[in-house]
Design a protein around this motif. Structure first.
Motif, mmCIF file in Angstrom:
data_model
loop_
_atom_site.group_PDB
_atom_site.id
_atom_site.type_symbol
_atom_site.label_atom_id
_atom_site.label_comp_id
_atom_site.label_asym_id
_atom_site.label_seq_id
_atom_site.Cartn_x
_atom_site.Cartn_y
_atom_site.Cartn_z
ATOM 1 N N UNK A 114 0.818 -1.216 0.000
ATOM 2 C CA UNK A 114 0.000 0.000 0.000
ATOM 3 C C UNK A 114 0.851 1.265 0.000
ATOM 4 N N UNK A 115 1.891 1.266 0.815
ATOM 5 C CA UNK A 115 2.757 2.436 0.874
ATOM 6 C C UNK A 115 3.453 2.672 -0.462
ATOM 7 N N UNK A 116 3.986 1.594 -1.026
ATOM 8 C CA UNK A 116 4.628 1.716 -2.331
ATOM 9 C C UNK A 116 3.621 2.158 -3.387
ATOM 10 N N UNK A 117 2.400 1.607 -3.300
ATOM 11 C CA UNK A 117 1.369 1.991 -4.258
ATOM 12 C C UNK A 117 1.008 3.453 -4.154
ATOM 13 N N UNK A 118 0.873 3.958 -2.925
ATOM 14 C CA UNK A 118 0.531 5.365 -2.730
ATOM 15 C C UNK A 118 1.608 6.280 -3.308
ATOM 16 N N UNK A 119 2.872 5.996 -2.959
ATOM 17 C CA UNK A 119 3.958 6.841 -3.458
ATOM 18 C C UNK A 119 4.115 6.708 -4.967
ATOM 19 N N UNK A 120 4.009 5.472 -5.468
ATOM 20 C CA UNK A 120 4.167 5.249 -6.891
ATOM 21 C C UNK A 120 3.089 5.929 -7.715
ATOM 22 N N UNK A 121 1.843 5.861 -7.258
ATOM 23 C CA UNK A 121 0.743 6.478 -8.002
ATOM 24 C C UNK A 121 0.866 7.995 -8.003
ATOM 25 N N UNK A 122 1.226 8.572 -6.843
ATOM 26 C CA UNK A 122 1.394 10.025 -6.780
ATOM 27 C C UNK A 122 2.520 10.473 -7.714
ATOM 28 N N UNK A 123 3.660 9.773 -7.651
ATOM 29 C CA UNK A 123 4.805 10.158 -8.475
ATOM 30 C C UNK A 123 4.527 9.930 -9.954
ATOM 31 N N UNK A 124 3.962 8.766 -10.289
ATOM 32 C CA UNK A 124 3.694 8.467 -11.696
ATOM 33 C C UNK A 124 2.643 9.425 -12.259
ATOM 34 N N UNK A 125 1.632 9.767 -11.463
ATOM 35 C CA UNK A 125 0.623 10.713 -11.919
ATOM 36 C C UNK A 125 1.231 12.072 -12.229
ATOM 37 N N UNK A 126 2.187 12.498 -11.400
ATOM 38 C CA UNK A 126 2.850 13.783 -11.621
ATOM 39 C C UNK A 126 3.658 13.755 -12.911
ATOM 40 N N UNK A 127 4.406 12.650 -13.135
ATOM 41 C CA UNK A 127 5.229 12.548 -14.340
ATOM 42 C C UNK A 127 4.355 12.375 -15.577
ATOM 43 N N UNK A 128 3.314 11.552 -15.493
ATOM 44 C CA UNK A 128 2.409 11.328 -16.620
ATOM 45 C C UNK A 128 1.754 12.633 -17.059
ATOM 46 N N UNK A 129 1.364 13.461 -16.092
ATOM 47 C CA UNK A 129 0.714 14.721 -16.433
ATOM 48 C C UNK A 129 1.618 15.682 -17.183
ATOM 49 N N UNK A 130 2.939 15.463 -17.114
ATOM 50 C CA UNK A 130 3.882 16.377 -17.758
ATOM 51 C C UNK A 130 4.497 15.832 -19.041
ATOM 52 N N UNK A 131 4.764 14.532 -19.090
ATOM 53 C CA UNK A 131 5.433 13.999 -20.290
ATOM 54 C C UNK A 131 4.650 12.882 -20.964
ATOM 55 N N UNK A 132 3.511 12.477 -20.401
ATOM 56 C CA UNK A 132 2.699 11.449 -21.027
ATOM 57 C C UNK A 132 2.969 10.051 -20.484
ATOM 58 N N UNK A 133 2.027 9.147 -20.743
ATOM 59 C CA UNK A 133 2.075 7.798 -20.181
ATOM 60 C C UNK A 133 3.274 7.000 -20.687
ATOM 61 N N UNK A 134 3.514 7.017 -21.999
ATOM 62 C CA UNK A 134 4.596 6.208 -22.565
ATOM 63 C C UNK A 134 5.953 6.659 -22.035
ATOM 64 N N UNK A 135 6.200 7.962 -22.014
ATOM 65 C CA UNK A 135 7.489 8.470 -21.538
ATOM 66 C C UNK A 135 7.664 8.208 -20.045
ATOM 67 N N UNK A 136 6.578 8.321 -19.276
ATOM 68 C CA UNK A 136 6.660 8.040 -17.845
ATOM 69 C C UNK A 136 7.027 6.577 -17.600
#
Length: 409
Positions: free
Chosen positions: A341-363
């Motif tokens: 759960x902890x890894x999921x929370x941090x991973x989703x927050x971080x991946x969402x931030x990166x995805x919003x800026x460079x897109x899903x494939x690049x993230x």
């Protein structure tokens, strides 16, 4: 009437818990990002909400595991019944919620309300194994759990295409309430009506921390991929009915992976399975980096099933080996859940931030290198970390698995 209720086969209670969890994962969870996006939330905000939901669950999981280790299943348990009924009650409110703030609160509440079903099913299965004096096997749990998630996810796609999201979600709470009815009944007791002694309170030792760090980094990169792959499907294709099929295909391949894995249950094979799981996850992320089509997303989902199926079979093997015959199984599995759960929370927050800026494939490409950390920590932990945990008593002696004490060297 009581005798008839108690005559239900023991697996009925396990399958009931797993079916309800499958309804949540197959019908409800794939559409959370969609509901939140339609309410006006950005990708980074969606990642934040989903991450916070994992953090809230983090606060509850370990006490819940300890409580389930000290099960009161032979009585009608009012607190447990109240906890279980919260889930269909909140599902009833979901299709009628329009306010973004109210929807966020409802998503967070549903994450907590869903929590008891999976550990409850695992606790009932472990308790039944102990009563029948059989060696615990995670195959029924992993197999049925992911079969329900996969089959119900495929059904969700067909039902939503046929009658629409609104009508589907308006009826879900009724189906869930009926499916969970065995869990609202008292369960059969063993030879006596006395409760087991309270389990000891566990803290992870150094070897366990290293194994848990391996699990942490596996899920840091694994957890964000599914919800953002579903969001990528919605944004880049015209197949909204295929959205739950991404998760459904993954769940089916988890079952397919679990079946042969269960025949090779040694510690060495379990450790190898965890390394292979990291490799399959890395390949999945590399393929996401090529901006796949809708059909490509469904094909890549098979790798999700392989990696996750290997992980859960091997991690539950570790829990069973480490806890031995003490009534600490659900506390140990609770630490695994908290790590995930902890890894999921941090991973989703971080991946969402990166995805919003460079897109899903690049993230996905940027996160690819993190896959080396999970097998690295597993190797650092060593094979000794899979043996039965030894507890120290107040006199500095080490308790053996059978309860005898030996002088510490």
């Amino acid at each position: 009437m009581a005798k008839r209720l108690l005559s239900l086969p023991p697996t009925a209670f396990v399958l009931s818990a797993l079916f309800v969890n499958g309804m949540a994962g197959g019908f409800v969870w794939p559409y959370f990002p969609i509901f939140l996006a339609e309410a006006g939330l950005t990708k980074s905000s969606i990642g934040l909400v989903l991450g916070i939901s994992n953090i809230l669950v983090f606060l509850v999981r370990l006490p819940l595991g300890r409580w389930l280790d000290h099960s009161h299943g032979h009585r009608f348990d009012i607190p447990l019944v109240t906890m279980l009924l919260a889930f269909p009650a909140l599902l009833f409110l979901l299709p009628h919620t329009r306010s973004p703030a109210a929807l966020i609160l409802l998503v967070l509440a549903l994450a907590l309300a869903r929590l008891p079903f999976l550990p409850l099913g695992l606790a009932r299965l472990k308790k039944q194994s102990d009563l029948e004096k059989k060696r615990f096997s995670p195959l029924l749990f992993v197999g049925a759990h992911h079969f329900f998630l996969g089959a119900l996810g495929l059904l969700a796609g067909a039902v939503i295409v046929a009658i629409g999201i609104g009508k589907t979600f308006s009826a879900l709470w009724v189906v869930v309430l009926l499916a969970m009815s065995p869990l609202l009944m008292p369960t059969p007791s063993g030879d006596g009506d006395t409760d087991p002694p309270p389990p000891p309170r566990l803290l992870p030792d150094r070897e366990e921390v290293l194994v848990l760090l391996s699990f942490f980094f596996f899920h840091l990169v694994n957890a964000p991929l599914l919800p953002f792959a579903e969001l990528y499907m919605k944004t880049n294709t015209h197949h909204p009915g295929w959205i739950p099929w991404i998760a459904a295909i993954a769940e089916i391949f988890m079952v397919v992976t679990a079946l042969p894995t269960s025949r090779h249950t040694s510690v060495s094979s379990a450790r190898i399975a965890l390394v292979v799981a990291s490799g399959a996850l890395a390949l999945r992320m590399a393929l996401y980096g090529f901006s796949p089509s809708a059909k490509g997303l469904l094909g890549i989902a098979t790798l999700d099933g392989i990696s996750s199926g290997l992980f859960w079979m091997a991690s539950l093997k570790w829990v069973a080996e480490r806890s031995g015959k003490d009534n600490t199984f659900n506390q140990m599995s609770g630490y695994v859940d908290l790590t995930v759960m902890t890894a999921g929370a941090l991973g989703i927050i971080l991946f969402g931030w990166v995805d919003g800026r460079i897109g899903f494939a690049a993230a996905s490409r940027d996160f690819l290198g993190l896959n080396i950390l999970a097998p690295a920590f597993l190797l650092l932990a060593g094979k000794r970390s899979w043996s039965v945990r030894k507890e120290k008593n107040l006199h500095g002696r080490v308790l053996s698995p059978g309860g005898d004490s030996q002088k510490k060297n």
